[in-house]
Write a protein that holds these residues in place. Structure first.
Motif, PDB file in Angstrom:
ATOM      1  N   VAL A  69      -7.489  19.282  -4.397  1.00 29.77           N
ATOM      2  CA  VAL A  69      -7.157  20.906  -4.102  1.00 29.77           C
ATOM      3  C   VAL A  69      -8.243  21.567  -3.561  1.00 29.77           C
ATOM      4  CG1 VAL A  69      -5.987  22.896  -5.016  1.00 29.77           C
ATOM      5  CG2 VAL A  69      -5.200  20.397  -5.574  1.00 29.77           C
ATOM      6  N   TRP A 102     -10.683  20.894  -1.804  1.00 33.98           N
ATOM      7  CA  TRP A 102     -10.968  20.203  -0.507  1.00 33.98           C
ATOM      8  C   TRP A 102      -9.973  20.886   0.569  1.00 33.98           C
ATOM      9  CZ3 TRP A 102      -7.559  17.820   3.077  1.00 33.98           C
ATOM     10  CH2 TRP A 102      -8.298  17.520   4.081  1.00 33.98           C
ATOM     11  N   LEU A 103      -8.776  20.885  -0.240  1.00 38.51           N
ATOM     12  CA  LEU A 103      -7.668  21.670   0.740  1.00 38.51           C
ATOM     13  C   LEU A 103      -7.843  23.241   0.939  1.00 38.51           C
ATOM     14  CD1 LEU A 103      -5.241  20.235   1.773  1.00 38.51           C
ATOM     15  CD2 LEU A 103      -3.960  20.998  -0.250  1.00 38.51           C
ATOM     16  N   SER A 104      -8.302  23.918  -0.208  1.00 40.42           N
ATOM     17  CA  SER A 104      -8.499  25.093  -0.132  1.00 40.42           C
ATOM     18  C   SER A 104      -9.606  25.866   0.812  1.00 40.42           C
ATOM     19  CB  SER A 104      -8.473  25.849  -1.533  1.00 40.42           C
ATOM     20  OG  SER A 104      -9.836  25.766  -1.997  1.00 40.42           O
ATOM     21  N   ALA A 105     -10.737  24.802   0.767  1.00 36.76           N
ATOM     22  CA  ALA A 105     -11.983  24.984   1.533  1.00 36.76           C
ATOM     23  C   ALA A 105     -11.506  24.858   2.950  1.00 36.76           C
ATOM     24  CB  ALA A 105     -12.920  23.999   1.104  1.00 36.76           C
ATOM     25  N   ALA A 106     -10.582  23.676   3.353  1.00 33.48           N
ATOM     26  CA  ALA A 106     -10.020  23.868   4.766  1.00 33.48           C
ATOM     27  C   ALA A 106      -9.358  25.198   5.148  1.00 33.48           C
ATOM     28  CB  ALA A 106      -9.251  22.592   5.073  1.00 33.48           C
ATOM     29  N   LYS A 153      -9.613  27.913   3.795  1.00 31.23           N
ATOM     30  CA  LYS A 153     -10.711  29.268   3.714  1.00 31.23           C
ATOM     31  C   LYS A 153     -11.536  29.496   5.203  1.00 31.23           C
ATOM     32  CE  LYS A 153     -13.158  31.338   0.262  1.00 31.23           C
ATOM     33  NZ  LYS A 153     -14.284  30.780  -0.836  1.00 31.23           N
ATOM     34  N   GLY A 154     -11.887  28.454   5.553  1.00 30.72           N
ATOM     35  CA  GLY A 154     -12.628  28.593   7.020  1.00 30.72           C
ATOM     36  C   GLY A 154     -13.675  27.526   6.977  1.00 30.72           C
ATOM     37  N   PRO A 155     -14.347  27.330   8.193  1.00 33.80           N
ATOM     38  CA  PRO A 155     -15.206  26.463   8.602  1.00 33.80           C
ATOM     39  C   PRO A 155     -16.562  26.445   7.553  1.00 33.80           C
ATOM     40  CG  PRO A 155     -14.642  27.618  10.350  1.00 33.80           C
ATOM     41  CD  PRO A 155     -13.954  28.358   9.562  1.00 33.80           C
ATOM     42  N   GLU A 156     -16.917  27.480   7.134  1.00 34.32           N
ATOM     43  CA  GLU A 156     -18.304  27.536   6.345  1.00 34.32           C
ATOM     44  C   GLU A 156     -17.904  26.813   4.899  1.00 34.32           C
ATOM     45  OE1 GLU A 156     -20.313  31.278   6.020  1.00 34.32           O
ATOM     46  OE2 GLU A 156     -20.465  31.160   8.132  1.00 34.32           O
ATOM     47  N   PHE A 195     -15.510  24.668   4.456  1.00 32.50           N
ATOM     48  CA  PHE A 195     -15.329  23.425   4.670  1.00 32.50           C
ATOM     49  C   PHE A 195     -16.744  22.588   4.610  1.00 32.50           C
ATOM     50  CE2 PHE A 195     -13.607  19.692   6.932  1.00 32.50           C
ATOM     51  CZ  PHE A 195     -12.567  19.205   6.063  1.00 32.50           C
ATOM     52  N   GLN A 230     -17.811  19.234   2.672  1.00 33.45           N
ATOM     53  CA  GLN A 230     -18.428  18.205   3.465  1.00 33.45           C
ATOM     54  C   GLN A 230     -19.787  17.644   2.963  1.00 33.45           C
ATOM     55  OE1 GLN A 230     -17.968  19.374   7.530  1.00 33.45           O
ATOM     56  NE2 GLN A 230     -16.246  17.887   7.913  1.00 33.45           N
ATOM     57  N   ARG A 277     -19.930  13.847   1.691  1.00 32.90           N
ATOM     58  CA  ARG A 277     -20.731  12.802   2.563  1.00 32.90           C
ATOM     59  C   ARG A 277     -21.922  12.602   1.775  1.00 32.90           C
ATOM     60  NH1 ARG A 277     -19.701  15.625   8.489  1.00 32.90           N
ATOM     61  NH2 ARG A 277     -17.621  14.838   8.709  1.00 32.90           N
ATOM     62  N   ALA A 307     -13.977   7.192   9.189  1.00 32.19           N
ATOM     63  CA  ALA A 307     -15.070   8.706   9.059  1.00 32.19           C
ATOM     64  C   ALA A 307     -16.096   8.161   9.801  1.00 32.19           C
ATOM     65  CB  ALA A 307     -15.298   8.816   7.603  1.00 32.19           C
TER      66      ALA A 307
END
Lengths: 153, 140
Positions: free
Chosen positions: A57, A59-63, A65-68, A70, A74, A78, A143
Protein backbone atom coordinates in the motif's frame (compact mmCIF):
# COMPACT_ATOMS: atom_id res chain seq x y z
CA UNK A 1 -11.34 -20.21 38.75
CA UNK A 2 -13.34 -17.68 36.77
CA UNK A 3 -13.03 -19.12 33.32
CA UNK A 4 -15.40 -21.87 32.27
CA UNK A 5 -12.59 -23.40 30.25
CA UNK A 6 -10.84 -24.22 33.54
CA UNK A 7 -13.66 -26.61 34.49
CA UNK A 8 -11.83 -29.81 33.65
CA UNK A 9 -8.34 -28.56 34.57
CA UNK A 10 -8.86 -28.13 38.30
CA UNK A 11 -8.85 -31.13 40.59
CA UNK A 12 -8.35 -32.00 44.25
CA UNK A 13 -5.32 -33.65 45.78
CA UNK A 14 -5.92 -36.42 48.35
CA UNK A 15 -5.37 -33.84 51.15
CA UNK A 16 -8.15 -31.70 49.71
CA UNK A 17 -6.05 -28.85 48.30
CA UNK A 18 -6.64 -27.72 44.77
CA UNK A 19 -4.36 -28.52 41.89
CA UNK A 20 -4.25 -27.81 38.22
CA UNK A 21 -4.27 -30.97 36.15
CA UNK A 22 -1.61 -31.30 33.47
CA UNK A 23 -2.59 -30.30 29.94
CA UNK A 24 -2.55 -32.76 27.07
CA UNK A 25 0.86 -33.47 25.52
CA UNK A 26 2.18 -30.55 23.54
CA UNK A 27 4.32 -30.16 20.41
CA UNK A 28 7.60 -31.59 21.69
CA UNK A 29 5.95 -34.94 22.42
CA UNK A 30 4.97 -35.64 18.84
CA UNK A 31 7.12 -36.86 15.98
CA UNK A 32 7.55 -34.21 13.29
CA UNK A 33 4.99 -34.47 10.50
CA UNK A 34 4.94 -32.37 7.34
CA UNK A 35 1.25 -31.61 7.84
CA UNK A 36 1.87 -29.98 11.23
CA UNK A 37 4.53 -27.74 9.71
CA UNK A 38 2.33 -26.85 6.72
CA UNK A 39 -0.52 -25.99 9.07
CA UNK A 40 1.42 -23.48 11.17
CA UNK A 41 3.26 -22.26 8.04
CA UNK A 42 -0.10 -21.24 6.56
CA UNK A 43 -0.78 -19.07 9.59
CA UNK A 44 2.72 -17.59 9.52
CA UNK A 45 2.44 -16.98 5.78
CA UNK A 46 -0.86 -15.17 6.36
CA UNK A 47 0.79 -12.83 8.86
CA UNK A 48 3.77 -12.25 6.53
CA UNK A 49 1.46 -11.66 3.57
CA UNK A 50 -0.47 -9.09 5.63
CA UNK A 51 2.72 -7.25 6.59
CA UNK A 52 3.88 -7.27 2.96
CA UNK A 53 0.50 -6.01 1.77
CA UNK A 54 0.77 -3.05 4.14
CA UNK A 55 4.12 -2.24 2.49
CA UNK A 56 2.50 -2.71 -0.92
CA UNK A 57 0.00 0.00 0.00
CA UNK A 58 2.95 2.32 0.68
CA UNK A 59 4.14 1.67 -2.89
CA UNK A 60 0.67 2.52 -4.18
CA UNK A 61 0.37 5.72 -2.19
CA UNK A 62 3.84 6.81 -3.30
CA UNK A 63 2.78 6.36 -6.93
CA UNK A 64 -0.28 8.53 -6.24
CA UNK A 65 1.74 11.16 -4.37
CA UNK A 66 4.15 11.91 -7.19
CA UNK A 67 7.48 11.13 -8.90
CA UNK A 68 9.64 12.10 -5.93
CA UNK A 69 7.87 9.84 -3.46
CA UNK A 70 7.95 7.06 -6.05
CA UNK A 71 11.73 7.46 -6.44
CA UNK A 72 12.12 6.95 -2.68
CA UNK A 73 10.12 3.72 -2.90
CA UNK A 74 12.17 2.60 -5.90
CA UNK A 75 15.30 2.99 -3.76
CA UNK A 76 13.80 0.33 -1.49
CA UNK A 77 12.49 -1.99 -4.19
CA UNK A 78 15.77 -1.84 -6.15
CA UNK A 79 17.92 -2.46 -3.08
CA UNK A 80 19.07 -6.10 -2.60
CA UNK A 81 17.47 -6.17 0.85
CA UNK A 82 14.26 -4.78 -0.62
CA UNK A 83 14.35 -7.47 -3.28
CA UNK A 84 14.80 -10.11 -0.59
CA UNK A 85 11.75 -8.74 1.26
CA UNK A 86 9.83 -8.76 -2.03
CA UNK A 87 10.84 -12.40 -2.57
CA UNK A 88 9.74 -13.29 0.97
CA UNK A 89 6.40 -11.56 0.45
CA UNK A 90 5.91 -13.46 -2.82
CA UNK A 91 6.70 -16.78 -1.13
CA UNK A 92 4.26 -16.00 1.71
CA UNK A 93 1.49 -14.97 -0.71
CA UNK A 94 1.98 -18.02 -2.95
CA UNK A 95 2.01 -20.45 -0.03
CA UNK A 96 -1.00 -18.83 1.66
CA UNK A 97 -2.80 -19.05 -1.71
CA UNK A 98 -1.94 -22.74 -2.19
CA UNK A 99 -2.79 -23.69 1.40
CA UNK A 100 -5.97 -21.62 1.16
CA UNK A 101 -7.07 -23.60 -1.90
CA UNK A 102 -6.44 -26.81 0.05
CA UNK A 103 -8.55 -25.46 2.91
CA UNK A 104 -11.39 -24.60 0.52
CA UNK A 105 -11.21 -28.14 -0.88
CA UNK A 106 -11.27 -29.62 2.65
CA UNK A 107 -14.26 -27.43 3.53
CA UNK A 108 -16.22 -29.03 0.69
CA UNK A 109 -15.19 -32.48 1.91
CA UNK A 110 -12.55 -33.20 -0.73
CA UNK A 111 -9.05 -34.66 -0.12
CA UNK A 112 -9.74 -34.68 3.62
CA UNK A 113 -8.73 -38.27 4.38
CA UNK A 114 -5.49 -38.70 6.33
CA UNK A 115 -3.91 -40.55 3.40
CA UNK A 116 -4.90 -37.85 0.91
CA UNK A 117 -3.68 -35.04 3.18
CA UNK A 118 -0.30 -36.77 3.52
CA UNK A 119 -0.12 -37.23 -0.27
CA UNK A 120 -1.00 -33.60 -1.01
CA UNK A 121 1.47 -32.04 1.46
CA UNK A 122 4.63 -32.55 -0.62
CA UNK A 123 2.70 -31.50 -3.75
CA UNK A 124 1.76 -28.24 -2.03
CA UNK A 125 5.43 -27.65 -1.16
CA UNK A 126 6.50 -28.36 -4.75
CA UNK A 127 3.85 -26.12 -6.27
CA UNK A 128 4.70 -23.32 -3.84
CA UNK A 129 8.44 -23.44 -4.50
CA UNK A 130 7.97 -23.81 -8.27
CA UNK A 131 5.40 -21.05 -8.63
CA UNK A 132 7.41 -18.69 -6.41
CA UNK A 133 10.59 -19.22 -8.45
CA UNK A 134 8.80 -18.77 -11.79
CA UNK A 135 7.02 -15.67 -10.52
CA UNK A 136 10.17 -14.07 -9.10
CA UNK A 137 12.20 -14.86 -12.23
CA UNK A 138 9.46 -13.29 -14.39
CA UNK A 139 9.11 -10.18 -12.21
CA UNK A 140 12.85 -9.49 -11.97
CA UNK A 141 13.27 -10.44 -15.65
CA UNK A 142 10.59 -7.99 -16.80
CA UNK A 143 12.04 -5.28 -14.55
CA UNK A 144 15.54 -5.83 -15.95
CA UNK A 145 14.30 -5.74 -19.56
CA UNK A 146 12.41 -2.52 -18.88
CA UNK A 147 15.40 -0.73 -17.35
CA UNK A 148 17.65 -1.89 -20.22
CA UNK A 149 15.12 -0.62 -22.79
CA UNK A 150 14.96 2.71 -20.97
CA UNK A 151 18.75 3.07 -20.99
CA UNK A 152 18.88 2.25 -24.73
CA UNK A 153 16.25 4.82 -25.69
CA UNK B 1 -5.36 -19.27 31.76
CA UNK B 2 -2.00 -19.03 33.54
CA UNK B 3 -0.53 -22.47 33.98
CA UNK B 4 1.75 -21.72 36.92
CA UNK B 5 -0.19 -20.29 39.88
CA UNK B 6 -2.21 -22.33 42.33
CA UNK B 7 -5.83 -22.54 41.30
CA UNK B 8 -8.53 -20.90 43.43
CA UNK B 9 -12.27 -21.40 43.27
CA UNK B 10 -14.28 -18.14 43.36
CA UNK B 11 -17.64 -19.51 42.30
CA UNK B 12 -18.94 -22.44 44.30
CA UNK B 13 -20.96 -23.88 41.49
CA UNK B 14 -18.90 -26.20 39.34
CA UNK B 15 -17.65 -24.56 36.16
CA UNK B 16 -18.57 -27.68 34.22
CA UNK B 17 -22.09 -27.39 35.56
CA UNK B 18 -22.24 -23.78 34.43
CA UNK B 19 -21.05 -24.63 30.94
CA UNK B 20 -23.17 -27.75 30.43
CA UNK B 21 -26.43 -27.41 28.57
CA UNK B 22 -25.67 -23.94 27.26
CA UNK B 23 -25.27 -25.32 23.76
CA UNK B 24 -22.97 -23.83 21.17
CA UNK B 25 -21.41 -20.37 21.43
CA UNK B 26 -24.17 -19.26 18.98
CA UNK B 27 -21.81 -16.95 17.13
CA UNK B 28 -18.82 -17.55 14.91
CA UNK B 29 -20.40 -19.10 11.83
CA UNK B 30 -20.60 -15.70 10.12
CA UNK B 31 -16.92 -15.07 10.89
CA UNK B 32 -15.92 -18.46 9.45
CA UNK B 33 -18.17 -18.07 6.42
CA UNK B 34 -17.02 -14.52 5.57
CA UNK B 35 -13.39 -15.64 5.86
CA UNK B 36 -14.07 -18.41 3.28
CA UNK B 37 -16.07 -16.14 0.98
CA UNK B 38 -13.46 -13.38 0.98
CA UNK B 39 -10.88 -16.10 0.24
CA UNK B 40 -12.91 -17.35 -2.74
CA UNK B 41 -13.25 -13.80 -4.08
CA UNK B 42 -9.52 -13.22 -3.63
CA UNK B 43 -8.60 -16.20 -5.85
CA UNK B 44 -9.46 -14.51 -9.20
CA UNK B 45 -8.41 -11.09 -7.88
CA UNK B 46 -4.97 -12.50 -6.99
CA UNK B 47 -4.66 -13.94 -10.49
CA UNK B 48 -5.42 -10.52 -11.93
CA UNK B 49 -2.94 -8.93 -9.53
CA UNK B 50 -0.12 -11.27 -10.63
CA UNK B 51 -0.69 -10.29 -14.28
CA UNK B 52 -0.63 -6.60 -13.36
CA UNK B 53 2.58 -7.01 -11.34
CA UNK B 54 4.22 -8.60 -14.38
CA UNK B 55 3.04 -5.65 -16.48
CA UNK B 56 4.32 -3.09 -13.98
CA UNK B 57 7.59 -4.69 -12.81
CA UNK B 58 10.29 -2.01 -12.82
CA UNK B 59 7.82 0.64 -14.01
CA UNK B 60 8.34 4.37 -13.62
CA UNK B 61 5.82 6.57 -11.86
CA UNK B 62 4.14 7.81 -15.07
CA UNK B 63 3.54 4.18 -16.18
CA UNK B 64 1.86 3.45 -12.85
CA UNK B 65 -0.25 6.63 -13.12
CA UNK B 66 -1.35 5.70 -16.64
CA UNK B 67 -2.17 2.17 -15.48
CA UNK B 68 -4.04 3.29 -12.36
CA UNK B 69 -6.03 5.87 -14.34
CA UNK B 70 -7.92 3.16 -16.22
CA UNK B 71 -11.32 2.54 -14.57
CA UNK B 72 -11.03 -1.24 -14.87
CA UNK B 73 -7.68 -1.31 -13.09
CA UNK B 74 -8.84 1.11 -10.39
CA UNK B 75 -12.01 -0.94 -9.76
CA UNK B 76 -10.14 -4.25 -9.57
CA UNK B 77 -7.50 -2.68 -7.34
CA UNK B 78 -10.17 -1.27 -5.00
CA UNK B 79 -11.89 -4.66 -4.76
CA UNK B 80 -8.54 -6.34 -4.12
CA UNK B 81 -7.56 -3.87 -1.39
CA UNK B 82 -10.91 -3.96 0.44
CA UNK B 83 -11.13 -7.77 0.36
CA UNK B 84 -7.46 -8.29 1.22
CA UNK B 85 -7.59 -6.16 4.35
CA UNK B 86 -11.00 -7.53 5.31
CA UNK B 87 -9.69 -11.10 4.98
CA UNK B 88 -6.54 -10.07 6.86
CA UNK B 89 -8.60 -8.72 9.77
CA UNK B 90 -10.70 -11.90 9.94
CA UNK B 91 -7.61 -14.12 9.88
CA UNK B 92 -5.58 -12.15 12.43
CA UNK B 93 -8.63 -12.07 14.73
CA UNK B 94 -8.55 -15.88 14.85
CA UNK B 95 -4.87 -15.74 15.85
CA UNK B 96 -5.71 -13.28 18.66
CA UNK B 97 -8.59 -15.53 19.78
CA UNK B 98 -6.18 -18.48 19.91
CA UNK B 99 -3.25 -16.91 21.73
CA UNK B 100 -4.48 -13.86 23.68
CA UNK B 101 -6.58 -14.68 26.72
CA UNK B 102 -8.20 -12.75 29.54
CA UNK B 103 -8.23 -8.97 29.80
CA UNK B 104 -5.81 -8.43 26.91
CA UNK B 105 -8.19 -9.98 24.41
CA UNK B 106 -10.50 -6.99 23.95
CA UNK B 107 -7.81 -4.30 23.50
CA UNK B 108 -5.87 -6.59 21.14
CA UNK B 109 -8.98 -7.19 19.03
CA UNK B 110 -9.86 -3.48 18.94
CA UNK B 111 -6.28 -2.56 18.03
CA UNK B 112 -6.37 -5.05 15.16
CA UNK B 113 -9.73 -3.78 13.89
CA UNK B 114 -8.52 -0.17 14.06
CA UNK B 115 -5.25 -0.95 12.27
CA UNK B 116 -6.97 -2.99 9.56
CA UNK B 117 -9.56 -0.25 9.01
CA UNK B 118 -6.89 2.46 8.76
CA UNK B 119 -4.64 0.49 6.37
CA UNK B 120 -7.68 -0.37 4.25
CA UNK B 121 -8.80 3.28 4.16
CA UNK B 122 -5.26 4.37 3.30
CA UNK B 123 -5.20 1.87 0.42
CA UNK B 124 -8.60 3.01 -0.88
CA UNK B 125 -7.63 6.70 -0.76
CA UNK B 126 -4.32 5.92 -2.51
CA UNK B 127 -6.12 4.07 -5.33
CA UNK B 128 -8.70 6.85 -5.69
CA UNK B 129 -6.01 9.54 -5.81
CA UNK B 130 -4.03 7.51 -8.35
CA UNK B 131 -7.16 7.09 -10.47
CA UNK B 132 -8.68 10.57 -10.18
CA UNK B 133 -5.99 13.07 -9.20
CA UNK B 134 -2.49 11.65 -9.60
CA UNK B 135 0.44 13.96 -9.08
CA UNK B 136 2.90 13.98 -11.98
CA UNK B 137 4.72 17.18 -11.09
CA UNK B 138 8.35 16.66 -10.16
CA UNK B 139 8.08 19.11 -7.26
CA UNK B 140 5.06 17.47 -5.67
Amino acid sequence: MQDVRDALYIGHRSDGTLTRRPMSPHLQVYRFRLSMFLSIANRAAGVAAAAGSALGVCWLSAAAKGPESFKKVQKVTRNPLGKLALAGWTLALVYHFVAGLRHLAWDTGHRFEKKEINEDGPVAVGVTVGATLVLLASIFGVAACRSRKKKAS
Amino acid sequence: MNASHTPRIDVMRSQLGRARGLGSAKTGVDHWWLERMSAVALVPLSGWFVIQVLRLAGAEQQDVVEWGGKPVNASMLLALMVLTFYHMQLGLQVIIDDYVHGKAHLPASLLLKGAALLIGLFAVIAVLKLALAPSTKAGA
